[in-house]
Scaffold this active site. Structure first.
Site, short mmCIF file in Angstrom:
data_model
loop_
_atom_site.label_atom_id
_atom_site.label_comp_id
_atom_site.label_asym_id
_atom_site.label_seq_id
_atom_site.Cartn_x
_atom_site.Cartn_y
_atom_site.Cartn_z
N SER A 50 34.55 -45.59 68.42
CA SER A 50 33.89 -45.92 69.65
C SER A 50 34.21 -46.33 70.78
CB SER A 50 32.18 -45.56 69.32
OG SER A 50 32.18 -44.56 68.33
N THR A 51 35.21 -47.45 71.26
CA THR A 51 35.17 -48.21 71.82
C THR A 51 36.04 -47.43 73.38
OG1 THR A 51 37.46 -49.84 70.89
CG2 THR A 51 34.98 -50.00 70.29
N GLY A 52 36.73 -47.08 73.01
CA GLY A 52 37.70 -45.92 73.72
C GLY A 52 37.27 -44.99 75.43
N VAL A 53 37.51 -43.64 74.61
CA VAL A 53 36.47 -42.62 75.45
C VAL A 53 35.06 -42.84 75.93
CG1 VAL A 53 36.42 -39.82 75.43
CG2 VAL A 53 38.71 -41.44 75.23
N VAL A 87 43.17 -42.76 69.93
CA VAL A 87 44.28 -42.53 69.03
C VAL A 87 43.73 -41.59 68.26
CG1 VAL A 87 41.11 -43.22 68.14
CG2 VAL A 87 43.38 -44.06 66.85
N ASP A 88 43.09 -39.98 68.50
CA ASP A 88 43.26 -39.02 67.72
C ASP A 88 44.23 -38.15 68.29
OD1 ASP A 88 41.52 -36.83 66.47
OD2 ASP A 88 39.99 -36.76 68.31
N ASP A 94 50.15 -49.49 67.13
CA ASP A 94 49.79 -48.51 66.65
C ASP A 94 49.34 -48.18 65.27
OD1 ASP A 94 50.42 -45.47 66.37
OD2 ASP A 94 51.82 -45.61 67.48
N ILE A 95 48.47 -47.05 64.67
CA ILE A 95 47.93 -46.75 64.07
C ILE A 95 48.46 -45.83 63.31
CG2 ILE A 95 46.17 -45.12 64.24
CD1 ILE A 95 43.83 -46.82 62.17
N1 AR6 Z 1 46.57 -47.01 67.68
C1 AR6 Z 1 45.66 -47.46 67.90
N2 AR6 Z 1 44.52 -47.28 68.20
C2 AR6 Z 1 44.59 -46.88 69.55
C3 AR6 Z 1 45.80 -45.81 69.23
C4 AR6 Z 1 46.59 -46.24 68.71
N3 AR6 Z 1 47.40 -45.38 68.67
N4 AR6 Z 1 45.73 -45.56 69.83
C5 AR6 Z 1 44.35 -45.46 70.77
N5 AR6 Z 1 43.67 -47.06 70.45
P1 AR6 Z 1 39.69 -43.84 71.23
P2 AR6 Z 1 36.58 -42.84 70.80
C6 AR6 Z 1 42.58 -47.84 70.11
O1 AR6 Z 1 39.42 -43.21 73.17
O2 AR6 Z 1 36.21 -44.42 72.26
C7 AR6 Z 1 38.92 -38.57 71.77
O3 AR6 Z 1 39.28 -38.13 72.96
C8 AR6 Z 1 41.53 -47.69 71.38
O4 AR6 Z 1 42.67 -48.74 72.67
O5 AR6 Z 1 40.21 -43.40 71.05
O6 AR6 Z 1 35.83 -42.91 69.32
C9 AR6 Z 1 38.94 -38.01 70.66
O7 AR6 Z 1 39.04 -36.57 70.70
C10 AR6 Z 1 40.25 -47.88 71.58
O8 AR6 Z 1 40.48 -49.61 70.96
O9 AR6 Z 1 38.09 -42.92 71.04
C11 AR6 Z 1 37.24 -38.16 70.76
O10 AR6 Z 1 36.79 -37.00 71.79
C12 AR6 Z 1 40.27 -47.25 70.40
O11 AR6 Z 1 41.11 -47.19 69.61
C13 AR6 Z 1 36.77 -39.71 71.51
O12 AR6 Z 1 38.10 -39.93 72.04
C14 AR6 Z 1 39.55 -46.24 70.11
O13 AR6 Z 1 39.35 -45.52 71.22
C15 AR6 Z 1 36.51 -40.39 70.53
O14 AR6 Z 1 36.45 -41.99 71.52
#
Ligand code: AR6
Length: 172
Positions: free
Chosen positions: A121-124, A33-34, A10-11
């Site tokens: 960018s690799t999540g949502v 993560v946001d 967890d970052i």
């Molecule tokens: N610590 C580290 N990495 C994490 C954590 C954490 N606590 N939680 C999730 N990740 P994403 P995006 C990883 O979806 O694709 C939001 O709604 C996750 O597994 O957080 O850039 C924003 O407001 C993945 O590998 O970000 C934007 O609208 C990585 O973080 C949108 O999502 C990124 O996933 C941005 O989407």
């Protein structure tokens, strides 16, 4: 020489000068993560984001802004906005590299020495991990080569698959 390290977890728990947030252009928070960063950091981060919005609107894709860290162990949060994956023909790779470069540049300007990135960018936003990871590693490596002011960059991955991929890239 600056260090590149890999950590799974967890970052929001990391004690570094700045953690990077994968935000959206509104800077008002969201999921992934946001959401985790705003939850753990408390309202001070959102307040700083709102001040930035009042000054310059939000944050464009590929750009980065900095706030305090609120209740986080990190002193600051650098919010960057990754590209939404639309198949790869819409400048996504360049925009993703800009996120890493502009975050590092901002850290350097603020005199920060240690920072941690999530997999932007690799999540949502749907960017395929196998395409995003080499861009992340190469862009950070290249930047650090030319800017010795940054002492350590942590790639903070979240899943075992991310860890495996980054580990291979970092050991290559
Ligand atoms: N610590 C580290 N990495 C994490 C954590 C954490 N606590 N939680 C999730 N990740 P994403 P995006 C990883 O979806 O694709 C939001 O709604 C996750 O597994 O957080 O850039 C924003 O407001 C993945 O590998 O970000 C934007 O609208 C990585 O973080 C949108 O999502 C990124 O996933 C941005 O989407």
């Amino acid at each position: 020489m600056s260090k590149l390290t890999l950590l799974r977890g967890d970052i929001t728990k990391l004690e570094v000068d700045a953690i990077v947030n994968a935000a959206n252009s509104s800077l008002l928070g969201g999921g992934g993560v946001d959401g985790a960063i705003h939850r753990a950091g408390g309202p001070a981060i959102l307040q700083d984001c709102q001040a930035i919005r009042a000054r310059q609107g939000g944050c464009k894709t590929g750009e980065a802004v900095i706030t305090g860290g609120g209740n986080l162990p990190a002193r600051h949060v650098i919010h960057t906005v990754g590209p939404v994956w639309r198949g790869g023909q819409f400048d996504e790779a360049h925009l993703l590299a800009n996120c890493y470069r502009n975050s590092l540049q901002l850290a350097l300007e603020q005199g920060l020495k240690t920072l941690a990135f999530p997999c932007i960018s690799t999540g949502v936003f749907g960017y395929p991990l196998e395409e995003a990871a080499p861009i992340a590693v190469e862009t950070v490596r290249e930047f650090l080569g030319g800017h010795p002011g940054i002492e350590e960059v942590v790639f903070c991955v979240f899943s075992p698959a991310e860890e495996k991929l980054y580990s291979a890239l970092l050991n290559a």
